[in-house]
Design a protein around this motif. Structure first.
Motif, PDB file in Angstrom:
ATOM      1  N   ARG A 436      37.323  31.254   5.768  1.00  0.00           N
ATOM      2  CA  ARG A 436      36.265  31.835   4.974  1.00  0.00           C
ATOM      3  C   ARG A 436      35.657  30.762   4.051  1.00  0.00           C
ATOM      4  O   ARG A 436      34.445  30.665   3.912  1.00  0.00           O
ATOM      5  N   ALA A 439      33.502  28.363   6.066  1.00  0.00           N
ATOM      6  CA  ALA A 439      32.226  28.968   6.437  1.00  0.00           C
ATOM      7  C   ALA A 439      31.352  29.154   5.194  1.00  0.00           C
ATOM      8  O   ALA A 439      30.163  28.813   5.192  1.00  0.00           O
ATOM      9  N   GLY A 440      31.997  29.637   4.119  1.00  0.00           N
ATOM     10  CA  GLY A 440      31.243  29.949   2.916  1.00  0.00           C
ATOM     11  C   GLY A 440      30.631  28.706   2.278  1.00  0.00           C
ATOM     12  O   GLY A 440      29.438  28.679   1.986  1.00  0.00           O
ATOM     13  N   PHE A 441      31.474  27.685   2.104  1.00  0.00           N
ATOM     14  CA  PHE A 441      30.968  26.501   1.414  1.00  0.00           C
ATOM     15  C   PHE A 441      29.963  25.733   2.255  1.00  0.00           C
ATOM     16  O   PHE A 441      29.013  25.174   1.730  1.00  0.00           O
ATOM     17  N   ILE A 444      26.801  27.460   1.693  1.00  0.00           N
ATOM     18  CA  ILE A 444      26.201  27.139   0.398  1.00  0.00           C
ATOM     19  C   ILE A 444      25.572  25.749   0.444  1.00  0.00           C
ATOM     20  O   ILE A 444      24.442  25.547  -0.007  1.00  0.00           O
ATOM     21  N   SER A 466      29.686  27.250  12.813  1.00  0.00           N
ATOM     22  CA  SER A 466      29.887  28.112  13.992  1.00  0.00           C
ATOM     23  C   SER A 466      31.349  28.110  14.425  1.00  0.00           C
ATOM     24  O   SER A 466      31.881  29.145  14.837  1.00  0.00           O
ATOM     25  N   ASN A 469      33.223  30.325  12.221  1.00  0.00           N
ATOM     26  CA  ASN A 469      32.982  31.708  12.633  1.00  0.00           C
ATOM     27  C   ASN A 469      33.828  32.100  13.839  1.00  0.00           C
ATOM     28  O   ASN A 469      34.381  33.192  13.910  1.00  0.00           O
ATOM     29  N   GLY A 472      37.253  32.674  12.916  1.00  0.00           N
ATOM     30  CA  GLY A 472      37.377  33.999  12.280  1.00  0.00           C
ATOM     31  C   GLY A 472      37.437  35.106  13.309  1.00  0.00           C
ATOM     32  O   GLY A 472      38.269  36.024  13.217  1.00  0.00           O
TER      33      GLY A 472
END
Lengths: 643, 147
Positions: A436, A439-441, A444, A466, A469, A472
């Protein structure tokens, strides 16, 4: 015989008539003849006396004057009387005075005259008569006439015989006519009697022709027949009832015999010991099977001696239970150790006894009465349950061992399950956190400094995004796969056709592929968890869509084959297919037969399908060839009657 | 924006990266609410009930709580249970934000009185986007209970 008898009645009647009329005729004829003979003789005597008077008158002068010539001439006048055979005149002194003899007649004249008389001498009538003139006896006349009685009798008898014959003939005729009036009803009756006897038909009746005694006889006969008929019917009915009863009784007897035989066989084949004791619990007679089992001699077991063959530790319990049973006359059952002679040790036996309440052999169990009737005697059995006990003990031990092992295993399994749960929980939580963050950073970074980065940096950033993702998604799939094993299934009857149609429509909306031909066959209703089976269809159909995406014209077919035990569903496509050598790897987790670049996917879909179908008690397999399409099959068991 | 009361948001999150991403999502042009971040369940309880390190804190309750479930010491479920058991704090909207999709967690959270359940995503939108959406909804769309 009856016929002959009746016929003989006819003859007897005839004979009766004939004999009686014959007797009448004979008596009457004899009387007439007697009278006739008497009259004939009297008439002849009178005629002869008159003749003698005449001759006497005529000859008195000749006698008086002793003129023999005249006297002879007078006698000669008798020629006119042919019946007079000879005549003579005797003087008063008794000497022959004159005589006459018919020619050819040789009559010897008597030497001396006799007193006046008429009598029969042989075939002649002889007469002596005094010749009296003026009170003075002048002499005696003698006449001898032909007396033809025999001829006259013969004539008479002939007439009588003829009359008798005629009268008999007439009498016989009349009687034979008249007798039929009496005999015919009797004959008819006898005929009916004969028919009844031969045909055993008591409904036959004799015809009544007259109102006399014979008529009454016929009536009585008919009444008697009716009575006999009724009696016979009653007899037949009662005989049938009797026969029925006999049959029933014989059946019952057979059943009884069979039952007795069975019981006998049972008793003799049973390893049990059977014993009988009196109402105080004493053995009174020899108990073969007891002796055989325990090896106890008769003088020892008689009375209450049998108790001593039980294990000393069990005797107290036995005495207590036995005395209670004796007191209450209630059924007795106890398990105790009894000495077994053959194996020379105590063996566990089941001791049972029932009191016999009355003389009919009814036991307390039969009479089922609450009031405690006193027992007459006891019938008991002893069954060796030592082996059974041992086996039971072994089974018990084994069961306990098994249970212990099962609970051990269960505990282990529970621990393993717990481990797995906490593992998947931490996977879902801890493993996803770094992904997470990546992917999140990177998102951003891209959003805030995207413009300052070069094209290559942005490309690398996209790859990081990707892949994060994908990571995940992999984690999510893995989690849902592990969740499957733990989720409770909600089984219900499902319309598979509808389920497939809905699932396909949903998938097809998301997909933008080549022109597609979708064939949905007739699918049966099947039992299963709606969500899980929906997932199966979704996986199989999306697979089919995915692998036909590169075809110019895609074809997907869904159908079902049913048999008695199961439904077999299939999804067939004309897509990329697969190498049958690897068909076993199709259903493994993260197993892929195609490169990610070729077809998207993470290799969990078919593993999920297999897991779901296995949980439903079905089977999954696939057929296919490279570039020639694939068919995926799965089965669901038929739950007949359980919905 | 002035007509809106400045609502205090309490973020309970033990993972600093998740916390940063969440804060990033919440601090947008539309949402300028004061946010307090506590790092575990115990700290959250101390903060809310003004005890321990926070016993001298001003007596103002947060208007929204974003609560992670899996935390050291006192976990999210315990915090949720304590919040919903107390009459003062019962009406504060609690949004559970967690990595867990486990059914048991979802059911238990709602049973304890959670007002919303949000799974932290790992996809393109990222946790920031979801936090932003959740914040916007609870701050701007949802009508909060009266004080």
């Amino acid at each position: 015989m009856l016929k002959v008898g009746l016929q003989s009645i006819r003859y007897k009647l005839l004979l009766l008539v004939l004999v009686s009329s014959f007797a009448t005729l004979v008596v009457a004829g004899a009387a007439l003849m007697y009278n006739d003979v008497r009259e004939f003789r009297q008439m002849l005597g009178n005629e002869l006396t008159a003749q003698a008077d005449i001759i006497g008158q005529a000859s008195s002068a000749a006698l008086e004057f002793n003129d023999a010539k005249v006297a002879a001439e007078n006698l000669a006048l008798l020629k006119a009387k042919p019946e007079i055979l000879a005549a003579a005149l005797y003087t008063a002194k008794g000497s022959l005075f004159a005589q006459y003899q018919q020619q050819a007649a040789r009559v010897e004249l008597p030497k001396l005259p006799e007193l006046d008389s008429v009598h029969i001498e042989g075939q002649r009538l002889v007469l002596f008569k005094r010749v009296i003139s003026h009170g003075e006896i002048l002499g005696t006349i003698y006449l001898s006439a032909r007396y033809d009685l025999l001829a006259r009798l013969i004539d008479y008898l002939a007439i009588l015989g003829g009359a008798m014959l005629l009268s008999l003939l007439v009498g016989g005729l009349i009687s034979s006519r008249l007798q039929s009036h009496f005999t015919e009803p009797i004959l008819a009756m006898s005929k009916v009697a004969l028919q009844v006897r031969e045909q055993r038909d008591f409904r036959l009746r004799a015809a009544k022709t007259s109102n006399d005694e014979v008529g009454y006889l016929v009536d009585a006969f008919n009444d008697m027949l009716a009575e006999i008929g009724d009696r016979n019917a009653a007899l037949v009915a009662s005989r049938q009832a009797l026969e029925h009863e006999i049959i029933e009784r014989s059946v019952a007897q057979k059943a009884l015999a069979a039952s007795e035989q069975r019981i006998h066989a049972l008793v003799s084949t049973m390893s049990s010991v059977i014993w009988i004791c009196d109402r105080r619990g004493c053995f009174m007679v020899d108990q073969d099977s007891w002796a055989q089992y325990t090896g106890q001699p008769m003088q020892e077991y008689l009375g209450l001696g049998w108790r001593t063959r039980f294990h000393p530790d069990d005797q107290g319990q036995l005495d207590r239970a036995w005395s209670i049973a004796l007191m209450q006359s209630s059924a007795f059952a106890l398990e105790a150790r009894l000495w077994h002679a053959e194996s020379a040790r105590y063996r566990f036996v089941s001791l049972r006894a029932v009191p016999v309440i009355n003389g009919d052999g009814n036991t307390a169990a039969d009479t089922n009465s609450q009031d405690n009737q006193e027992a007459q005697e006891w019938i008991g059995s002893i069954t060796d349950i030592d082996d059974r006990r041992k086996a039971e003990f072994e089974v018990l031990t084994l069961n306990m061992e098994l249970e212990r092992r099962v609970s051990e295993r269960t505990a282990q399994l529970e621990i393993a399950n717990k481990d797995l749960e906490s593992f998947s929980y931490s996977v879902s939580h801890d493993l996803r956190a770094p992904v997470r963050a990546v992917a999140g950073f990177s998102a951003i970074l891209r959003n805030t400094q995207g413009d300052e980065l070069g094209a290559e940096s942005r490309r690398l950033l996209d790859i990081i995004s990707s892949e994060a993702n994908r990571m995940g998604m992999l984690i999510d799939d893995l989690l849902s796969f592990s969740r499957l094993g733990r989720q409770a299934m909600q089984m219900r009857n499902l319309d598979m056709g509808q389920l497939v149609q809905k699932t396909f429509e949903q998938l097809n909306l998301e997909q933008s592929g080549p022109p597609l031909q979708f064939r949905l066959g007739q699918l049966p209703q099947a039992e299963g968890d709606r969500t899980l089976l929906g997932q199966v269809w979704a996986n199989l159909l999306s697979n089919a869509l995915k692998f036909t995406a590169k075809r110019e014209e895609a074809m997907i077919e869904v159908g079902a084959i049913s048999d008695d035990e199961k439904f077999t569903f299939f999804v067939r496509d004309n897509g990329a297919g697969f190498d049958p050598r690897y068909k076993d790897k199709l259903f493994g987790v993260f197993q892929r037969l195609h490169g990610t670049s070729e077809f998207a996917g993470n290799g969990v879909g078919l593993a999920l399908v297999q897991r779901i179908i296995h949980r439903h008690g079905g089977r999954v397999w696939a057929e296919g060839k490279p570039d020639a399409g694939a068919t995926f099959y799965f089965t669901l068991p038929r739950h007949t009657g359980t919905a | 924006m002035e007509q809106f009361e400045q609502v205090h948001i309490l973020l309970v999150e033990d993972n600093p990266l998740d916390a940063e991403l969440t804060l990033y999502g919440l601090q947008t042009d539309h949402l300028r609410n004061p946010i307090t971040w506590v790092k575990d369940g115990q700290e959250a309880l101390d903060y809310i009930f003004r005890q321990g390190a926070y016993h001298e804190r001003e007596d103002i309750l947060p208007g929204l709580i974003l609560l992670d479930l899996k935390m050291p010491k006192v976990d999210g479920m315990d915090v949720l249970a304590a919040l919903k058991a107390d009459a003062h704090t019962r009406r504060i909207p609690v949004v559970v934000m967690t990595s867990s999709r486990e059914e048991c967690d979802i059911v238990k959270s709602y049973d304890l009185g959670a007002n919303s359940y949000v799974v932290k995503p790992v996809n393109f939108e990222g946790i920031s986007t979801v936090a932003k959406q959740a914040g916007l909804y609870w701050m701007m769309v949802n009508v909060r209970p009266p004080r």
